[in-house]
Design a protein around this motif. Structure first.
Motif, mmCIF file in Angstrom:
data_model
loop_
_atom_site.group_PDB
_atom_site.id
_atom_site.type_symbol
_atom_site.label_atom_id
_atom_site.label_comp_id
_atom_site.label_asym_id
_atom_site.label_seq_id
_atom_site.Cartn_x
_atom_site.Cartn_y
_atom_site.Cartn_z
ATOM 1 N N THR A 121 1.630 9.650 -5.352
ATOM 2 C CA THR A 121 1.688 10.761 -4.792
ATOM 3 C C THR A 121 3.002 11.458 -5.515
ATOM 4 O O THR A 121 2.964 12.919 -5.699
ATOM 5 C CB THR A 121 2.033 10.767 -3.191
ATOM 6 O OG1 THR A 121 0.866 10.083 -2.607
ATOM 7 C CG2 THR A 121 2.278 12.195 -2.677
ATOM 8 N N ILE A 133 -3.657 10.427 1.794
ATOM 9 C CA ILE A 133 -3.453 8.861 1.923
ATOM 10 C C ILE A 133 -2.401 8.352 1.931
ATOM 11 O O ILE A 133 -2.052 7.357 2.639
ATOM 12 C CB ILE A 133 -4.368 8.096 0.524
ATOM 13 C CG1 ILE A 133 -5.826 8.642 0.468
ATOM 14 C CG2 ILE A 133 -3.948 6.779 0.110
ATOM 15 C CD1 ILE A 133 -6.438 8.349 -0.893
ATOM 16 N N TYR A 134 -1.397 9.022 1.421
ATOM 17 C CA TYR A 134 0.035 8.684 1.417
ATOM 18 C C TYR A 134 0.694 8.835 3.041
ATOM 19 O O TYR A 134 1.299 7.945 3.503
ATOM 20 C CB TYR A 134 1.141 9.665 0.601
ATOM 21 C CG TYR A 134 2.667 9.581 0.883
ATOM 22 C CD1 TYR A 134 3.195 8.520 0.413
ATOM 23 C CD2 TYR A 134 3.224 10.409 1.521
ATOM 24 C CE1 TYR A 134 4.670 8.567 0.497
ATOM 25 C CE2 TYR A 134 4.729 10.598 1.539
ATOM 26 C CZ TYR A 134 5.211 9.550 1.102
ATOM 27 O OH TYR A 134 6.732 9.252 1.125
ATOM 28 N N ALA A 172 0.997 4.135 -3.030
ATOM 29 C CA ALA A 172 0.730 5.490 -2.502
ATOM 30 C C ALA A 172 2.038 6.605 -2.710
ATOM 31 O O ALA A 172 1.706 7.664 -3.309
ATOM 32 C CB ALA A 172 0.329 5.641 -1.000
ATOM 33 N N SER A 215 -0.652 5.883 4.776
ATOM 34 C CA SER A 215 0.403 4.639 4.485
ATOM 35 C C SER A 215 1.689 4.532 5.147
ATOM 36 O O SER A 215 2.060 3.754 5.682
ATOM 37 C CB SER A 215 0.373 4.625 3.064
ATOM 38 O OG SER A 215 1.395 5.569 2.266
ATOM 39 N N MET A 241 -4.284 12.757 -2.152
ATOM 40 C CA MET A 241 -3.132 11.625 -2.569
ATOM 41 C C MET A 241 -2.287 11.824 -1.244
ATOM 42 O O MET A 241 -1.663 10.894 -0.853
ATOM 43 C CB MET A 241 -2.528 11.453 -3.832
ATOM 44 C CG MET A 241 -3.446 10.996 -4.948
ATOM 45 S SD MET A 241 -4.334 9.244 -4.587
ATOM 46 C CE MET A 241 -2.729 8.552 -4.139
ATOM 47 N N TYR A 242 -1.844 12.937 -0.889
ATOM 48 C CA TYR A 242 -0.837 13.236 0.038
ATOM 49 C C TYR A 242 -1.568 12.702 1.426
ATOM 50 O O TYR A 242 -0.989 12.034 2.332
ATOM 51 C CB TYR A 242 -0.490 14.648 0.151
ATOM 52 C CG TYR A 242 0.621 14.807 1.463
ATOM 53 C CD1 TYR A 242 1.868 14.253 1.042
ATOM 54 C CD2 TYR A 242 0.385 15.533 2.510
ATOM 55 C CE1 TYR A 242 2.833 14.470 1.954
ATOM 56 C CE2 TYR A 242 1.296 15.564 3.464
ATOM 57 C CZ TYR A 242 2.654 15.242 3.030
ATOM 58 O OH TYR A 242 3.561 15.419 4.188
ATOM 59 N N PHE A 262 0.894 -1.328 0.045
ATOM 60 C CA PHE A 262 -0.185 -0.055 0.056
ATOM 61 C C PHE A 262 0.920 1.118 -0.083
ATOM 62 O O PHE A 262 0.539 2.280 -0.695
ATOM 63 C CB PHE A 262 -0.831 -0.167 1.194
ATOM 64 C CG PHE A 262 -1.754 0.929 1.280
ATOM 65 C CD1 PHE A 262 -2.692 1.438 0.311
ATOM 66 C CD2 PHE A 262 -1.904 2.020 2.535
ATOM 67 C CE1 PHE A 262 -3.424 2.730 0.503
ATOM 68 C CE2 PHE A 262 -2.539 2.892 2.566
ATOM 69 C CZ PHE A 262 -3.487 3.235 1.664
ATOM 70 N N TYR A 263 2.050 1.204 0.601
ATOM 71 C CA TYR A 263 2.818 2.182 0.809
ATOM 72 C C TYR A 263 3.518 2.550 -0.556
ATOM 73 O O TYR A 263 3.632 3.840 -0.966
ATOM 74 C CB TYR A 263 3.774 2.013 1.906
ATOM 75 C CG TYR A 263 4.906 2.991 1.985
ATOM 76 C CD1 TYR A 263 4.635 4.560 2.039
ATOM 77 C CD2 TYR A 263 6.370 2.545 1.994
ATOM 78 C CE1 TYR A 263 5.820 5.353 2.276
ATOM 79 C CE2 TYR A 263 7.162 3.547 1.815
ATOM 80 C CZ TYR A 263 7.210 4.899 2.352
ATOM 81 O OH TYR A 263 8.193 5.783 2.194
#
Length: 161
Positions: A38, A104-105, A34, A108, A101-102, A30-31
């Motif tokens: 990102t 979500i980042y 992301a 993660s 997205m940041y 996931f990381y």
């Protein structure tokens, strides 16, 4: 005075993770996704900022030219005054998508950081990857390799349910 003793079954200095090995590997996947998304959005954001502030242009899709009235397909148009009427401002969309997205980042980052039980400074370094161009690609590769190295060197450290 009573000497403190480690918990039963554990010796001092033994590495423990915050989850199972499968959970950590899932968090790493996931990381990775992301970080790449990102990082790509950040590069698009930088290009958009250069177009806006250096050349006074926005990226538009659709609409009609504000000066001639002709249909406008896809491309750059004047930011001030607005060069396109009724079209989608892709530049603003890039800003919004990168912002989300940041977030979500960061989620993660937190997930990997908490499962690996790393120091807080490592979380800060991971978070900087989403605001410094190209850094997310390098930090992700380094953190992923470090996590894999720790998982291989301490196979017993993962929790078992």
């Amino acid at each position: 005075m009573i000497d403190p003793k480690p918990a039963a079954g554990r010796t001092t200095g033994q590495r423990r993770f915050g989850g199972t090995v499968a959970q950590i590997r899932s968090a790493l996947k996931f990381y990775r996704v992301a970080a790449y998304v990102t990082g790509t959005m950040l590069l698009l954001l930088c290009a958009e900022m250069i177009a806006r502030y250096a050349f006074g242009q926005f990226l538009y899709a659709g609409g009609s030219d504000a000066f001639t009235g002709k249909p406008f397909g896809f491309g750059f148009a004047d930011a001030e005054p607005a060069g396109v009427v009724g079209g989608a401002n892709v530049s603003i969309t890039i800003l919004i998508v990168h912002g989300w997205m940041y977030v979500i980042y960061l989620i993660s980052n937190f997930r990997v950081w908490s499962l690996m039980r790393w120091p807080f400074t490592r979380f800060i370094l991971m978070a900087l990857g989403g605001v410094v161009p190209f850094l997310s690609f390098f930090v992700e590769r380094r953190m992923h390799a470090e996590a894999e190295r720790e998982l291989e060197s301490h196979p017993e450290a993962g929790q078992r349910y």
